[in-house]
Design a protein around this motif. Structure first.
Motif, PDB file in Angstrom:
ATOM      1  N   LYS A 174       0.803  -1.213   0.000  1.00 33.91           N
ATOM      2  CA  LYS A 174       0.000   0.000   0.000  1.00 33.91           C
ATOM      3  C   LYS A 174       0.845   1.278   0.000  1.00 33.91           C
ATOM      4  O   LYS A 174       0.304   2.376  -0.053  1.00 33.91           O
ATOM      5  N   LEU A 175       2.162   1.140   0.099  1.00 37.07           N
ATOM      6  CA  LEU A 175       3.013   2.319   0.168  1.00 37.07           C
ATOM      7  C   LEU A 175       3.109   3.019  -1.185  1.00 37.07           C
ATOM      8  O   LEU A 175       3.383   2.391  -2.198  1.00 37.07           O
ATOM      9  N   LYS A 176       2.904   4.330  -1.168  1.00 36.52           N
ATOM     10  CA  LYS A 176       3.040   5.142  -2.365  1.00 36.52           C
ATOM     11  C   LYS A 176       4.439   5.753  -2.398  1.00 36.52           C
ATOM     12  O   LYS A 176       5.210   5.655  -1.438  1.00 36.52           O
ATOM     13  N   SER A 177       4.751   6.399  -3.500  1.00 37.14           N
ATOM     14  CA  SER A 177       6.087   6.965  -3.682  1.00 37.14           C
ATOM     15  C   SER A 177       6.441   7.940  -2.565  1.00 37.14           C
ATOM     16  O   SER A 177       7.536   7.904  -2.006  1.00 37.14           O
ATOM     17  N   ARG A 178       5.508   8.817  -2.206  1.00 41.52           N
ATOM     18  CA  ARG A 178       5.797   9.809  -1.164  1.00 41.52           C
ATOM     19  C   ARG A 178       6.013   9.141   0.191  1.00 41.52           C
ATOM     20  O   ARG A 178       6.819   9.618   1.012  1.00 41.52           O
ATOM     21  N   HIS A 179       5.307   8.022   0.448  1.00 39.07           N
ATOM     22  CA  HIS A 179       5.515   7.301   1.708  1.00 39.07           C
ATOM     23  C   HIS A 179       6.926   6.721   1.767  1.00 39.07           C
ATOM     24  O   HIS A 179       7.613   6.814   2.795  1.00 39.07           O
ATOM     25  N   ILE A 180       7.347   6.107   0.666  1.00 37.46           N
ATOM     26  CA  ILE A 180       8.661   5.469   0.634  1.00 37.46           C
ATOM     27  C   ILE A 180       9.768   6.486   0.858  1.00 37.46           C
ATOM     28  O   ILE A 180      10.717   6.267   1.618  1.00 37.46           O
ATOM     29  N   GLN A 181       9.657   7.641   0.204  1.00 40.36           N
ATOM     30  CA  GLN A 181      10.671   8.673   0.364  1.00 40.36           C
ATOM     31  C   GLN A 181      10.723   9.185   1.795  1.00 40.36           C
ATOM     32  O   GLN A 181      11.801   9.353   2.375  1.00 40.36           O
ATOM     33  N   MET A 182       9.559   9.425   2.387  1.00 41.67           N
ATOM     34  CA  MET A 182       9.532   9.998   3.719  1.00 41.67           C
ATOM     35  C   MET A 182       9.868   8.984   4.806  1.00 41.67           C
ATOM     36  O   MET A 182      10.386   9.352   5.858  1.00 41.67           O
ATOM     37  N   SER A 218       0.813   3.788   9.107  1.00 34.34           N
ATOM     38  CA  SER A 218       2.177   4.091   9.528  1.00 34.34           C
ATOM     39  C   SER A 218       2.882   4.961   8.497  1.00 34.34           C
ATOM     40  O   SER A 218       3.577   5.920   8.827  1.00 34.34           O
ATOM     41  N   GLY A 219       2.701   4.623   7.202  1.00 33.59           N
ATOM     42  CA  GLY A 219       3.319   5.404   6.139  1.00 33.59           C
ATOM     43  C   GLY A 219       2.792   6.820   6.070  1.00 33.59           C
ATOM     44  O   GLY A 219       3.545   7.777   5.849  1.00 33.59           O
ATOM     45  N   GLU A 220       1.488   6.983   6.296  1.00 34.76           N
ATOM     46  CA  GLU A 220       0.879   8.315   6.242  1.00 34.76           C
ATOM     47  C   GLU A 220       1.353   9.176   7.415  1.00 34.76           C
ATOM     48  O   GLU A 220       1.666  10.364   7.253  1.00 34.76           O
ATOM     49  N   ILE A 221       1.411   8.578   8.594  1.00 38.86           N
ATOM     50  CA  ILE A 221       1.916   9.301   9.770  1.00 38.86           C
ATOM     51  C   ILE A 221       3.358   9.716   9.547  1.00 38.86           C
ATOM     52  O   ILE A 221       3.754  10.851   9.840  1.00 38.86           O
ATOM     53  N   GLU A 222       4.146   8.790   9.000  1.00 38.20           N
ATOM     54  CA  GLU A 222       5.555   9.071   8.758  1.00 38.20           C
ATOM     55  C   GLU A 222       5.732  10.206   7.757  1.00 38.20           C
ATOM     56  O   GLU A 222       6.627  11.035   7.885  1.00 38.20           O
ATOM     57  N   PHE A 223       4.868  10.247   6.747  1.00 38.74           N
ATOM     58  CA  PHE A 223       4.952  11.298   5.737  1.00 38.74           C
ATOM     59  C   PHE A 223       4.835  12.678   6.380  1.00 38.74           C
ATOM     60  O   PHE A 223       5.655  13.566   6.153  1.00 38.74           O
ATOM     61  N   TRP A 224       3.823  12.871   7.216  1.00 38.37           N
ATOM     62  CA  TRP A 224       3.590  14.194   7.794  1.00 38.37           C
ATOM     63  C   TRP A 224       4.608  14.545   8.877  1.00 38.37           C
ATOM     64  O   TRP A 224       5.039  15.705   8.980  1.00 38.37           O
ATOM     65  N   LEU A 225       5.018  13.573   9.675  1.00 36.03           N
ATOM     66  CA  LEU A 225       6.050  13.845  10.672  1.00 36.03           C
ATOM     67  C   LEU A 225       7.366  14.238  10.009  1.00 36.03           C
ATOM     68  O   LEU A 225       8.051  15.176  10.441  1.00 36.03           O
ATOM     69  N   SER A 226       7.736  13.514   8.951  1.00 37.21           N
ATOM     70  CA  SER A 226       8.977  13.808   8.248  1.00 37.21           C
ATOM     71  C   SER A 226       8.908  15.164   7.554  1.00 37.21           C
ATOM     72  O   SER A 226       9.908  15.892   7.491  1.00 37.21           O
TER      73      SER A 226
END
Length: 535
Positions: free
Chosen positions: A39-47, A175-183
């Motif tokens: 389910k991880l998108k490109s922006r999730h992977i980067q962040m 988890s990926g979405e939370i990580e995106f905004w925290l990063s």
């Protein structure tokens, strides 16, 4: 590559068609073989990669680096290690884009080199991230003392231990979405600090114009080449995580787009943020400032906090400490993600206890998460000793592990290219090709081998330090014992290039998309700027 051979997908135990991944759970697939969700998108992977790197280590570990090497010394060590990271990322990107599996380079080592190397590498990489997690627990307990010392250090570690575990259990998309905004908050905060640092240095903010005065007094180097050598392991530890892109590739919905983009953008962001951070703290704070983290420290302030406090920005200093709290949440999330996925692969391939390979209905490897977080409790060692000494030992151990992992990635890449050639496959068919192969790959391999031994040479200086010697080099015999022991036990054999499995795990994407499911089209200027900043 030039063939219509059907490819399989391996996400750590179950081979499944990508269209059915979303519906898989322990209700219809045994929990020990259920695949992870993609389910991880490109922006999730980067962040996620950025989140694992821009953590409390950058905010606090940079304090120790400045104290050991001085402003010029940290620029040299972080720049040189940054160049190594570039070529390691190129090597990993080439293989991970073609074969995106959750086991990543740990699995590649088994398929391209020798299963015993995979065993040793997997445990070393898991240990690396458990140690990084312990660093983060220790760092947050040190920095939070800026506000209060009423709550004991061990209590803060327990609080964040429980919080990290709960956050990691939320599922990969949450988890990926939370990580995106925290990063993203961390990236914006560091950028603002760079701007403020320019004003402080120029005398626009604060009581005096600083310029480069601290490069002259107390000097550009704290301990000549010895200080630079001591900070190589710090640089290695703080850069550790760029290779995380290879792990996340197995849970990406379109790795052929997401991985190359992450490889290109994450590296440059990290290099700018790290080298930029070292430059600005080097001009704002003298390396002999007593408030910087050292072996003797019981508590420590972030260099950013010190710089803003000295400039009369007390509120800004408190804000930076709040950012550090966000950083430790983000980095802890990333550390548990990687350590648990690595252990999941190991358990499902007979290299760790089978129980650790279990996942829940949300596709979360909860047993591996719990196990990894429990081992990270080595952070409690800082309660009984000087916190600075424990932090220094942990960061040295994880730094050496990083160089071992990076060096092995280069070996895997070399073997992969040899396998392609032996099996008559053209590199022109690769979706992503490593820049300057073979020169960059071999140079990075040689540099990692050199740094593994060079980083600890100061232990041999008069007087000889037995403690430093053990800390600097203990991982080398441990890695060798794991490799040779597993090879003798399982009687593993060196993989022949003609028999190398370069097919399993490939995913042929029908269309090139943006990574969010949309077909890629022409990008405008604003979209390009947005992509560089947030992914």
């Amino acid at each position: 590559m030039g063939t219509s051979k059907e490819v399989e997908v391996n996400t750590g135990g179950g081979d499944r068609d990508s269209d059915s991944i979303e519906d898989v759970g322990p209700s219809n697939v045994e929990a020990y073989s259920a695949p992870l969700h993609r389910k991880l998108k490109s922006r999730h992977i980067q962040m996620i990669a950025i989140g694992g790197i821009i953590g409390p280590g950058l905010f606090v570990g940079s304090s120790n680096a400045l104290h050991l090497a001085g402003p010029a010394g940290i620029l040299i060590s972080f720049s040189l290690v940054g160049i190594i990271v570039f070529f390691v990322m190129q090597s990993l990107g080439e293989v991970a884009t073609l074969i995106p599996v959750t086991g990543s380079f740990t699995e590649y080592a088994s398929r391209f080199v020798d299963d015993s190397l995979s065993f040793a590498l997997g445990w070393a990489y898991w240990y690396l991230w458990v140690t990084v997690l312990a660093n983060e627990y220790n760092a947050i307990s040190l920095v939070i003392m800026y506000w209060t010392d009423v709550v004991p250090q061990w209590a803060w570690i327990i609080i964040f231990w429980c919080f990290f575990l709960g956050l990691s259990m939320a599922g990969i998309l949450a988890s990926g979405e939370i990580e995106f905004w925290l990063s993203l908050i961390k990236v914006i905060s560091i950028t603002i600090f760079f701007i403020v640092a320019i004003f402080i240095s120029g005398g626009v903010i604060g009581p005096q114009k600083i310029g480069f005065k601290y490069w002259h007094d107390p000097g550009a180097f704290a301990d000549s080449i010895n200080g630079v050598a001591n900070t190589f392991v710090i640089a290695g530890t703080l850069y550790a995580g760029t290779e995380m892109v290879g792990i996340t590739a197995g849970e990406a919905n379109n790795p052929r787009v997401a991985v190359p983009r992450a490889i290109r953008q994450v590296f440059w962001r990290i290099l700018i943020f790290y080298v930029g951070m070292m430059f600005f703290i080097g001009i704002l704070i003298p390396w002999n400032d007593k408030r910087l983290l050292s072996k003797e420290s019981k508590t420590a302030q972030s260099p950013l906090t010190i710089a803003l406090s000295d400039a009369g920005l007390g509120a800004g200093a408190s804000l930076i400490n709040a950012v550090i709290v966000i950083a430790v949440i983000s980095a802890g999330n990333s550390s548990l993600y990687v350590s648990s996925r690595t252990m999941l692969f190991m358990a499902r391939n007979g290299k760790a206890p089978r129980l650790l390979g279990k996942v829940n209905r949300a596709g979360v490897p909860w047993v591996a998460l719990l196990f990894s977080n429990l081992v990270a409790c080595i952070a409690f060692l800082s309660v009984s000793k000087a916190a600075g000494a424990v932090y220094n030992a942990l960061i040295t151990l994880s730094g050496v592990a990083t160089f071992i992992v990076w060096g092995t990635i280069e070996v895997v890449h070399i073997r992969f290219r040899n396998g392609l050639k032996a099996q008559g496959q053209s590199i022109d068919d690769l979706p992503f090709k490593a820049l300057w192969y073979p020169y960059g790959t071999y140079a990075a391999l040689a540099a990692n081998i050199f740094l593994i031994f060079f980083q600890g040479y100061t232990a041999f200086l008069n007087p000889f330090s037995g403690t430093d010697f053990v800390i600097n080099y203990i991982l080398l015999p441990v890695f060798a014992v794991l490799l040779l022991g597993y090879k003798l036990w399982k009687k593993t054999k060196w993989v022949k290039v003609e028999e190398m499995d370069i097919w399993t795990g490939r995913r042929e994407d029908a269309r090139i998309t943006t990574g969010d499911g949309k077909v890629k089209g022409k990008e405008g200027l604003l979209h390009k700027v947005k992509r560089v900043v947030v992914g």
